[in-house]
Design an enzyme around this catalytic site. Structure first.
Site, PDB file in Angstrom:
ATOM      1  N   GLU A   5       0.816  -1.217   0.000  1.00 13.94           N
ATOM      2  CA  GLU A   5       0.000   0.000   0.000  1.00 13.94           C
ATOM      3  C   GLU A   5       0.847   1.263   0.000  1.00 13.94           C
ATOM      4  O   GLU A   5       0.365   2.334  -0.339  1.00 13.94           O
ATOM      5  CB  GLU A   5      -1.014  -0.003   1.148  1.00 13.94           C
ATOM      6  N   ASN A   6       2.114   1.153   0.348  1.00 16.71           N
ATOM      7  CA  ASN A   6       2.962   2.346   0.306  1.00 16.71           C
ATOM      8  C   ASN A   6       3.350   2.736  -1.120  1.00 16.71           C
ATOM      9  O   ASN A   6       3.941   3.792  -1.309  1.00 16.71           O
ATOM     10  CB  ASN A   6       4.204   2.179   1.172  1.00 16.71           C
TER      11      ASN A   6
END
Lengths: 217, 243, 217, 243
Positions: free
Chosen positions: D59-60
């Site tokens: 998700e980063n």
């Protein structure tokens, strides 16, 4: 890895009554081969979501001429008198949405958001029938998300896993529409091996793309 | 009343629209991000001189719009919002429609110059439709008026002899937001809480000729000066006779 | 054209009580030289908006240690026990926002939207005190936009007019925060002449950037 | 009750977490976009074999997460959501947090594998906080559970001997959404409208041992088969003795 799809095979996926988003701004950055194939197949009663309908004989304008559009959600039809005439005659139901609102509605549909809260359209016919929500004492219009069965988008380069990039003003609605349809078909100017588009150069990740159109002959 | 400027043959390009464009150009400051509507507003770019670091944005997706490219060097993937071929200046950036309108609606656009059909006495613009006649759709106009930091309306003062600045618009509004400045070939008018303030008169115009061509009350502080037109080649504006 | 700003001059702009967005994800893609300068200047009672506070001694963690943070709006403090301790002791008021909601709130603040309508957080403590809006029979949480006085962002390359690009996972919140602050200060790995970043490679247009930090010594 | 698998010394890496990871790996299909939470779920990537075209998302901001790079080739600008060094596979794409969560929340993520602290009898997960003890913040967990097409919880069946699958969660929920599958070293459980269905039992387990370690009712259609663990090297799973 995607399998390259022929234009007629792509068009064959699109049944009568389908909702279809199509990228492009006055024909720039529209998927022209997909549009031509759709005109040939001529499914009935399509709902088209697009920024504009270009001009007669250009891009999405060809779908208007072909008489296969029942409903149109768009921001601008000013340069296509044929669309205007069909709107006035009642042949096509046209929903006009401000351009910034239109792109945010598509983004919301593709991003799991419940709607768009905007001041654009307040005090104009755009607000008719819509909910107005006061947030910290300021009014916003609630605009609903848009999704489609298909998004037909145009890209500059596609790679074998469907990663896409775009050129100059041919970005427009394409990267946003790639988020908001069940089936996304990308027509690229060129198709390149995996790795030619570096990770930082990918504007639409291949995971969003269902099919890549085969290269032009 | 139709405004016709009788210009020297050699300066035949100086019609009312050029006066408007030259005056609007005075509003453009160094470092601004500016959106020029298609049509009349797009002429403004031709009158900028000595203003640095201005970036023009076209809502279809380019920051750093440049002039039309040399013949034969047009790029079908680089056009303005009207679909015309343009170039891009060094430092230009391509953006998609979502970012384009995030800039417009998020207050990042320092100024937009838009054409107008009517403006009312509250300074509200109508420029996107003539019901029953012209159904173009609003495109980005509503977003631009609602979101730009400064909205300048660039339009001829009258249409077919009829005033376009009116007590109340007969056409549907483009937005509730009061525009910041109205520039016509006859006047510069600033809408305010108190009403429409006549700030300048056009070349050869007087307060009386402006009032006669306007269908709304105008506030007048002192005798308004003649429009600054330093961006029109010197002398030309003065030569322009009154209508 | 931007003038290069020294880190101490950048920090000097930031007064007591300012609201400051800072890019980065666990320190990756954070503007480290700006953070160090901010620690040196030590303005009081800052409100920090950031995905996380990294670890003690790393990135935004240094601001926590310095004791200059009064309010923190973030999605994750799990790897910084110091932030947790200061939250529990009441030294720092922490507002936890789900990561996707946090980035959309910032985007909304930077895009003129009135709020974010999301299902994330429904049925959890995140919904406490917030409005729930039913749209077509489905509930959404209304989350408010975020803006800041300053955004301190990290980029890969900056050019002389402030155009930016980003590398790999160092994008994260940086391009979004560039939309949502009155003053945006960009710290880049390298600064290159205009034209080195082609138009299609620009991820943050220079018009959004107020200042570019001078190159590292 | 603590679960300890006595594995052959040479296969000492096969602890309960590997059984869980190997079983979850069976859920991954070709062409999927998958998010693996940090900790236990991240082990799943090590058990995939014969599954093609799977892209892992962190998700980063990377789609196409790869294994840790060779020593000395780590890139400080390429990490996973836990901050650990990773590589990127051919065809990877960098994305910012807005696009990352548009993918997660817009239903573009085919599957997320998350750790769990508790799951209730409605299949709702609690995994982000232990009030008064652990205040990590939810990071992307709430978004992942609310938005992914398929949510798989990968967790040990008990913690310090206490069941983690409970009639009602004592901890704050992560989302209202019912997860799709719970995989522990003792069982595979599928939440449904009717309740929690016991689909498989772990190596060496029986329905009785699973029920004894669970604090919620389990529905049992037929005798549930032993967990499929074809992705654990053959024989290892069978060798694992019961606790």
């Amino acid at each position: 890895m995607k399998n390259a799809l022929k234009p007629e095979a792509a068009a064959a996926l699109i049944a009568d009554g389908a909702t279809v988003m199509i990228g492009g701004f006055m024909g720039v950055g529209s998927p022209h081969r997909l549009i031509d194939a759709l005109v040939d197949r001529a499914p009935k009663n399509l709902t088209i979501i697009a920024n504009d309908t270009a001009q007669p004989g250009v891009g999405i304008g060809k779908l208007i001429t072909a008489g296969i559009v029942q409903t149109l959600i768009t921001s601008h039809i000013g340069l296509n008198p044929e669309t205007q005439a069909k709107m006035i005659s009642g042949e096509i139901a046209v929903e006009l949405s401000p351009q910034g609102t239109l792109v945010e509605r598509i983004r919301a549909g593709g991003s799991g958001l419940g709607g768009v809260l905007t001041q654009t359209g307040l005090g104009t016919p755009v607000e008719d029938g819509k909910q107005i929500i006061a947030i910290n004492g300021v009014d916003y219009l609630l605009e609903t998300p848009l999704r489609a069965d298909f998004a037909l988008i145009a890209a500059n380069e596609a790679d074998y896993v469907g990663n896409l990039n775009y050129a100059l003003t041919a970005h427009n609605f394409n990267p946003i529409m790639a988020l908001a349809a069940d089936t996304v078909i990308a027509e690229a100017q060129t198709i390149v091996p995996v790795g030619v588009i570096p990770p930082d150069g990918v504007k639409t990740p291949g995971v969003l793309v269902s099919h890549v159109l085969e290269r032009a002959a | 009343m139709t405004i016709t400027l009788e210009l020297p043959a050699s300066k035949s390009s100086f019609n009312p629209k050029d006066i408007i464009a030259a005056r609007v150009a005075e509003e453009v400051r160094s470092g601004m991000l500016v959106n020029l509507g298609i049509g009349l507003p797009s002429r403004v770019a031709g009158f900028l001189a000595g203003v640095e670091d201005v970036f023009f944005q076209a809502e279809n997706g380019v920051i750093g719009l440049g002039a039309r490219p040399p013949e034969g060097m047009e790029d079908p993937f680089l056009t303005d919002a009207g679909g015309g071929f343009v170039s891009a200046v060094p430092g230009a950036a391509s953006i998609d429609s979502a970012i384009s309108f995030a800039l417009i609606r998020g207050g990042h656009l320092d100024m937009t110059v838009l054409g107008g059909l009517e403006v009312d006495s509250d300074g509200r613009l109508a420029n996107w439709t003539v019901p029953g006649k012209m159904v173009p759709g609003m495109g980005g106009a509503m977003d631009l008026v609602a979101g730009a930091r400064r909205v300048v309306v660039a339009m001829t003062h009258t249409a077919k002899g009829k005033p376009k600045i009116k007590e109340t618009c007969s056409l549907p509004l483009t937005a509730l937001r009061r525009v910041d400045l109205i520039v016509t070939e006859m006047a510069v008018i600033e809408p305010s809480d108190a009403g429409l303030i006549l700030r300048e008169v056009g070349p050869g115009q007087t307060v009386e000729t402006v009032l006669a061509a306007t269908d709304a009350s105008l506030l007048i502080d002192e005798e308004p000066p003649e429009m600054s037109l330093r961006l029109l080649p010197i002398g030309i504006a003065k030569e322009s006779p009154a209508p």
